[in-house]
Design a protein around this motif. Structure first.
Motif, PDB file in Angstrom:
ATOM      1  N   LEU A   1      40.013   3.714  22.569  1.00  0.00           N
ATOM      2  CA  LEU A   1      38.598   3.348  22.589  1.00  0.00           C
ATOM      3  C   LEU A   1      38.099   3.063  21.175  1.00  0.00           C
ATOM      4  N   ALA A   2      38.570   3.808  20.195  1.00  0.00           N
ATOM      5  CA  ALA A   2      38.176   3.545  18.800  1.00  0.00           C
ATOM      6  C   ALA A   2      38.570   2.130  18.399  1.00  0.00           C
ATOM      7  N   ALA A   3      39.758   1.680  18.829  1.00  0.00           N
ATOM      8  CA  ALA A   3      40.213   0.323  18.517  1.00  0.00           C
ATOM      9  C   ALA A   3      39.303  -0.721  19.175  1.00  0.00           C
TER      10      ALA A   3
ATOM     11  N   VAL B   1      36.076  -0.898  17.121  1.00  0.00           N
ATOM     12  CA  VAL B   1      36.288  -1.654  15.878  1.00  0.00           C
ATOM     13  C   VAL B   1      36.282  -3.152  16.184  1.00  0.00           C
ATOM     14  N   GLN B   2      36.950  -3.526  17.260  1.00  0.00           N
ATOM     15  CA  GLN B   2      37.011  -4.934  17.658  1.00  0.00           C
ATOM     16  C   GLN B   2      35.612  -5.484  17.971  1.00  0.00           C
ATOM     17  N   LYS B   3      34.736  -4.603  18.470  1.00  0.00           N
ATOM     18  CA  LYS B   3      33.365  -5.011  18.791  1.00  0.00           C
ATOM     19  C   LYS B   3      32.459  -5.037  17.556  1.00  0.00           C
ATOM     20  N   GLY B   4      32.991  -4.556  16.427  1.00  0.00           N
ATOM     21  CA  GLY B   4      32.202  -4.604  15.200  1.00  0.00           C
ATOM     22  C   GLY B   4      31.607  -3.288  14.752  1.00  0.00           C
TER      23      GLY B   4
ATOM     24  N   ILE C   1      25.987  -3.999  21.319  1.00  0.00           N
ATOM     25  CA  ILE C   1      27.343  -3.623  21.721  1.00  0.00           C
ATOM     26  C   ILE C   1      27.195  -2.734  22.943  1.00  0.00           C
ATOM     27  N   LEU C   2      27.556  -3.255  24.113  1.00  0.00           N
ATOM     28  CA  LEU C   2      27.356  -2.528  25.359  1.00  0.00           C
ATOM     29  C   LEU C   2      28.681  -2.365  26.086  1.00  0.00           C
TER      30      LEU C   2
ATOM     31  N   GLU D   1      39.084  -2.946  28.504  1.00  0.00           N
ATOM     32  CA  GLU D   1      39.229  -3.306  27.091  1.00  0.00           C
ATOM     33  C   GLU D   1      40.245  -2.401  26.391  1.00  0.00           C
ATOM     34  N   MET D   2      40.366  -1.139  26.845  1.00  0.00           N
ATOM     35  CA  MET D   2      41.270  -0.183  26.202  1.00  0.00           C
ATOM     36  C   MET D   2      42.745  -0.474  26.501  1.00  0.00           C
ATOM     37  N   ALA D   3      43.006  -1.177  27.580  1.00  0.00           N
ATOM     38  CA  ALA D   3      44.387  -1.434  27.992  1.00  0.00           C
ATOM     39  C   ALA D   3      45.163  -2.143  26.879  1.00  0.00           C
TER      40      ALA D   3
END
Length: 606
Positions: A73-75, A78-81, A161-162, A183-185
């Motif tokens: 989830l942290a990744a 980060v990808q979402k900004g 960011i939702l 998204e976490m996959a």
């Protein structure tokens, strides 16, 4: 016999020393030290990756498994900004995804703004806006409520960011959010490098507190503070060991469930049995099923439990240690005796406070002692002011008498305050005992009590809240916040809100008095619709008093003292009318003598 009891008490207290010394000698991290909640969690994972961390329903995660999910989830974030210093709101009930989201955010050096799930409407908008949150992680169970206010949080929400977490199979993702699980996959499970760079002085969390004025205020909780709270409460209060298991049914957006609960247990690698909501009927069966030996409480939950019929699962139960706040002395004795609990560690504190009390010596009916310097001073509850002597100094109360609790602000015991600087300044009492000093005003009345052998540690007992806040259903209720909602009713110009005692119920029930013009018939149905739409259940007034004129001071301050004393008692209110909202009812109805007797006989079910 008296001598034998004294000797036994001496040895009992001495037996606590090995647990007390390491906690008392614990060194608070300096602000620039690389110490953080995320780093503490990673260190626990390194030492015990296969130990059970979280149990929810029939699902269990080890520390290693859960850490991998957190990193995924942290990744995504980060990808979402999302980056260090950002804030993301978290609007979700107690479930694993709440813990997952909070840990992912603090690992990145971002702040998690923990939103009370009872909120909706204007209160929800205020809380999200007050922390400058860049977005929100929403649980499906609160998605509809969030969607109703989403347009007020930044236009069409395009820059927000939702993220959304499903709650059950078949939940439909809203079009305005990304599916967090999807998204976490495939994201990496390695720890992000950012965690080791976060320092103790950076903000970790925003926890909302209902203060004495207006809407909830966001208290800043630094990594330094939450790590110290987990360490201190865990070791001093629970005497934690990795084999311990916590039954956690308090909301973890509150400091009690979060600090001495979740954070304390992950500090030592112990296990957490997480439940979405408290259930009195399921409590003992689940404690037995999961062999939970620890429990974080508020007094209201304990009151519910002792009112339940005896069940087979409460006998020979595994519960040994409890930590929490608000346990009434009469309930304390009955609870400890009926359920054979060895250790009840009452604590006192607040999200924003620079002081905490803890009953480390396991003395009955006390919040224990404080390590930092405190003072109990005279307070005029009627006029809501601290009394000062001719020299302008606060007047300390004699031993045994209730006084307003002040905690000295020092470099070691800082008051981090709120996001609202003016609100922060209002909580500071300056030049209290000597020129130039400053103290945090807790807003609570406390007394010092005699606990025998350990008296020199200055044990204290909670008495009551002051001013414009009262406690109901284990929640702090701001009278001004409730009044602002009631004043939106077309028939009400100025609502006077206060708390009143109800026999057999913990805390004080909300009551509102207001005046109507002569000949006007009160529209109780419209008021019920208004409070249901704008206030969480615990803040909705239980009693209403309809008057023909309002009593105020010479400066137009609403008088509350006499109204509190008269409360809803029909023989004390003259020609005024009283309305009541009965438990589980959606309407207000006139209070009559028959139902008044039901309330007084503790049969109303409040």
């Amino acid at each position: 016999m008296a001598l034998f009891e004294k000797v036994r008490e001496v040895f009992r207290v001495l037996g606590e020393v090995p647990n007390i010394i390491p906690a008392l000698t614990y060194k608070l991290a300096e602000e620039d030290e690389p110490v953080s909640l995320g780093r503490v969690f990673e260190e626990t994972v390194e030492g015990a990756p296969d130990s059970p961390m979280l149990i929810f329903g029939d699902r269990e995660w080890s520390y290693g498994e859960f850490n991998g999910e957190v990193n995924r989830l942290a990744a995504v974030l980060v990808q979402k900004g999302v980056s260090r210093g950002d804030t993301i709101a978290l609007f979700m009930e107690n479930r694993p995804e709440f813990v997952l989201s909070m840990l992912a955010l603090v690992k990145l050096g971002a702040s998690a703004s923990l939103i009370n799930t009872s909120l909706s409407g204007a209160g929800l908008v205020h809380c999200i806006r007050s922390t400058d949150a860049r977005g929100c992680i929403v649980g499906a169970e609160r998605a509809d409520v969030f969607d109703q206010v989403r347009p007020e949080l930044g236009g069409d929400g395009g820059e927000q960011i939702l993220l959304w977490f499903a709650d059950a199979a078949g939940d439909a993702k809203p079009e305005w959010a990304a599916d967090a699980r999807a998204e976490m996959a495939g994201k990496p499970t390695e720890n992000p490098a950012s965690t080791r760079q976060v320092t103790a002085g950076e903000n970790a969390l925003y926890i909302f507190t209902s203060g004495t004025t207006g809407l909830p205020k966001a208290a800043l909780v630094t990594h330094r503070k939450i790590v110290a709270a987990g360490h201190g409460m865990g070791r001093l209060g629970f005497k934690l060991k990795p084999a311990d298991r916590l039954y956690l049914c308090l909301p973890i957006y509150h400091i009690t469930g979060l600090g001495p609960g979740l954070c304390a247990f992950i500090t030592v690698g112990a296990s957490i049995v997480l439940r979405r909501h408290f259930s009195a009927s399921n409590f003992w069966p689940e404690v037995q099923k999961h062999r939970a030996n620890c429990f974080v409480y508020v007094g209201e939950l304990c009151r519910y439990l002792i009112t339940q019929p005896v069940c087979p699962e409460e006998r020979d139960n595994p519960l040994q240690k409890m930590l929490g706040n608000g346990l009434r002395p009469d309930i304390w004795d009955e609870f400890k005796s009926r359920f054979q609990v060895e250790r009840i560690c009452e604590i006192y504190g607040a999200s924003e406070a620079n002081v905490g009390f803890i009953n480390v010596l396991n003395k009955d009916r006390t919040i224990g002692a404080a390590v930092s310097k405190v003072a109990l001073v005279q307070y005029d509850n009627e006029n809501d002011v601290i009394l000062r002597d001719a020299a302008g100094r606060c007047i300390e109360v004699p031993f045994g008498e209730p006084g307003l609790l002040l905690a000295e602000i020092t470099d070691k015991y800082r008051f981090d305050g709120y996001t609202d600087k003016d609100a922060s300044e209002k909580k500071i009492v300056r030049d209290a005992l000597k020129p130039g000093d400053s103290w945090f005003n807790t807003g609570d009345l406390v007394r010092q009590i005699d606990v025998g052998f350990a008296m020199k540690l200055k044990h204290f007992q909670f008495v009551d809240r002051t001013g414009d806040t009262f406690r109901w259903r284990a929640e702090n209720v701001s009278t001004n916040e409730v009044a602002e909602v009631l004043n939106a009713h077309p028939q009400i110009d100025m609502a006077n809100v206060y708390g009143v005692e109800v026999p057999g119920a913990e805390g004080r029930a909300g009551m509102a008095a207001f005046a109507l013009d002569a000949g006007v018939e009160f529209d109780a149905e419209a008021l019920a619709r208004l409070v249901d739409a704008e206030l969480p259940a615990y803040a909705r007034p239980v009693f209403l008093r309809v008057q023909r004129s309002m009593a105020t001071t010479g400066t137009f301050k609403l008088l509350k003292g006499e109204l509190r004393e008269q409360a809803y008692h029909l023989d004390r209110i003259g020609d005024d009318e009283i309305f009541v909202r009965k438990p589980k009812s959606g309407v207000y109805e006139r209070l009559d003598e028959a139902y008044h007797r039901v309330i007084q006989d503790e049969q109303a079910g409040f």
